[in-house]
Scaffold this motif. Structure first.
Motif, PDB file in Angstrom:
ATOM      1  N   VAL A   1       4.224   2.978  10.480  1.00 26.89           N
ATOM      2  CA  VAL A   1       4.541   2.584   9.285  1.00 26.89           C
ATOM      3  C   VAL A   1       6.005   2.701   8.912  1.00 26.89           C
ATOM      4  CG1 VAL A   1       4.064   3.001   6.851  1.00 26.89           C
ATOM      5  CG2 VAL A   1       2.268   2.977   8.300  1.00 26.89           C
ATOM      6  N   GLU A   2       6.668   3.730   9.185  1.00 23.44           N
ATOM      7  CA  GLU A   2       7.823   4.135   8.978  1.00 23.44           C
ATOM      8  C   GLU A   2       8.779   3.262   9.731  1.00 23.44           C
ATOM      9  OE1 GLU A   2       9.811   6.554   7.420  1.00 23.44           O
ATOM     10  OE2 GLU A   2       8.216   7.648   6.515  1.00 23.44           O
TER      11      GLU A   2
ATOM     12  N   GLY B   1       6.430   8.779   0.297  1.00 20.53           N
ATOM     13  CA  GLY B   1       7.798   7.812   1.095  1.00 20.53           C
ATOM     14  C   GLY B   1       9.204   8.521   0.503  1.00 20.53           C
TER      15      GLY B   1
ATOM     16  N   ALA C   1      -1.372   4.445   3.863  1.00 20.19           N
ATOM     17  CA  ALA C   1      -1.185   3.146   4.293  1.00 20.19           C
ATOM     18  C   ALA C   1      -1.322   3.021   5.964  1.00 20.19           C
ATOM     19  CB  ALA C   1       0.197   2.555   3.925  1.00 20.19           C
TER      20      ALA C   1
ATOM     21  N   GLU D   1       0.991  -1.345   0.061  1.00 17.02           N
ATOM     22  CA  GLU D   1      -0.038  -0.127  -0.038  1.00 17.02           C
ATOM     23  C   GLU D   1       0.787   1.268   0.080  1.00 17.02           C
ATOM     24  OE1 GLU D   1      -3.607  -2.151   2.156  1.00 17.02           O
ATOM     25  OE2 GLU D   1      -2.705  -0.588   3.354  1.00 17.02           O
ATOM     26  N   VAL D   2       2.040   1.141   0.572  1.00 18.49           N
ATOM     27  CA  VAL D   2       3.101   2.369   0.642  1.00 18.49           C
ATOM     28  C   VAL D   2       3.294   2.605  -0.788  1.00 18.49           C
ATOM     29  CG1 VAL D   2       5.025   3.288   1.323  1.00 18.49           C
ATOM     30  CG2 VAL D   2       3.714   2.100   2.951  1.00 18.49           C
TER      31      VAL D   2
ATOM     32  N   ASN E   1       0.845   6.042  -0.386  1.00 15.32           N
ATOM     33  CA  ASN E   1       1.731   6.494   0.450  1.00 15.32           C
ATOM     34  C   ASN E   1       1.912   6.334   1.777  1.00 15.32           C
ATOM     35  OD1 ASN E   1       0.036   8.389   1.839  1.00 15.32           O
ATOM     36  ND2 ASN E   1       0.109   9.465   0.107  1.00 15.32           N
ATOM     37  N   VAL E   2       2.808   6.691   2.518  1.00 22.58           N
ATOM     38  CA  VAL E   2       3.017   6.335   3.875  1.00 22.58           C
ATOM     39  C   VAL E   2       1.720   6.625   4.943  1.00 22.58           C
ATOM     40  CG1 VAL E   2       4.164   6.474   6.141  1.00 22.58           C
ATOM     41  CG2 VAL E   2       5.379   6.268   4.135  1.00 22.58           C
TER      42      VAL E   2
ATOM     43  N   ALA F   1       1.779   7.147  10.965  1.00 23.49           N
ATOM     44  CA  ALA F   1       2.914   7.147   9.817  1.00 23.49           C
ATOM     45  C   ALA F   1       4.117   6.832  10.440  1.00 23.49           C
ATOM     46  CB  ALA F   1       3.022   8.624   9.171  1.00 23.49           C
TER      47      ALA F   1
END
Ligand SMILES: [Zn+2]
Length: 190
Positions: free
Chosen positions: A135-136, A168, A124, A115-116, A120-121, A132
């Motif tokens: 996710v990172e 990202g 997602a 999804e990223v 994008n982050v 965020a």
């Protein structure tokens, strides 16, 4: 305790190999906790290879999994500590669907990475009820795990440059499994 046919049904639906559902609980109107454990009674000692069913202690913890219909899913997992009867150390059983010390299942990690790449982050993160920065962290952990666990196999992987990865901006490349063409992880720009 829910009925066995119902637990059997949920076990089928979540579809994790060698895992059975032993309980579940709707904690909000769109979030469910599913209690699971290993179907296999024995585990293999990582030191000597001996199999054992001697339980030292149960160790319950919670990880996030991919959604089930409209429900966010938390898996309450019992990673048992077993005792080897031959060389006597205590070890944690290995579970195929989750890496040690991670707070999410492998298949959720794959979903987030995909999804990223597609969005994008931030998107997602929203789709998976993460921040965020979570996710990172997931992306960094995936990269670290891959480099640690498969240093020899990395040669077999292709690195596809991503010209424009929206949102990202710190990520410049993705490792792709050459056989399946599936993305494995994002690599941070160096
Ligand atoms: Zn052993």
């Amino acid at each position: 305790m829910p009925s066995n046919p119902l637990l059997h049904f949920i076990t089928k639906v979540i579809n994790l190999e060698d895992i059975k559902v032993i309980n579940y609980d709707f904690i909000t109107n769109d979030e469910i906790v599913i209690e699971v454990e290993n179907k296999l009674k024995v585990g293999q000692c990582p030191q000597c290879g001996n199999t054992t069913d001697k339980i030292h202690q149960n160790h319950w913890y919670t990880v996030r999994d991919i959604p089930l219909s409209d429900y966010q899913v938390l898996l309450k997992v019992n990673r048992r500590q077993l005792r080897c009867t031959r060389c006597r150390p205590v070890f944690s059983e290995s579970l195929d669907f989750i890496k040690t010390r991670r707070t999410y299942t492998k298949r959720l990690a794959m979903k987030v990475i995909k999804e990223v790449l597609e969005t994008n982050v931030e998107s997602a993160a929203i789709r998976n009820r993460m921040t965020a920065s979570e996710v990172e962290t997931l992306l960094k952990e995936q990269e670290a795990d891959l480099l640690k666990e498969k240093p020899l196999q990395l040669k077999k992987l292709g690195i596809d440059e991503i010209t424009q990865l929206k949102g990202g901006k710190n990520y410049a490349a993705v490792l792709v499994d050459l056989e399946t063409r599936k993305p494995i992880t994002l690599l941070e720009k160096r």
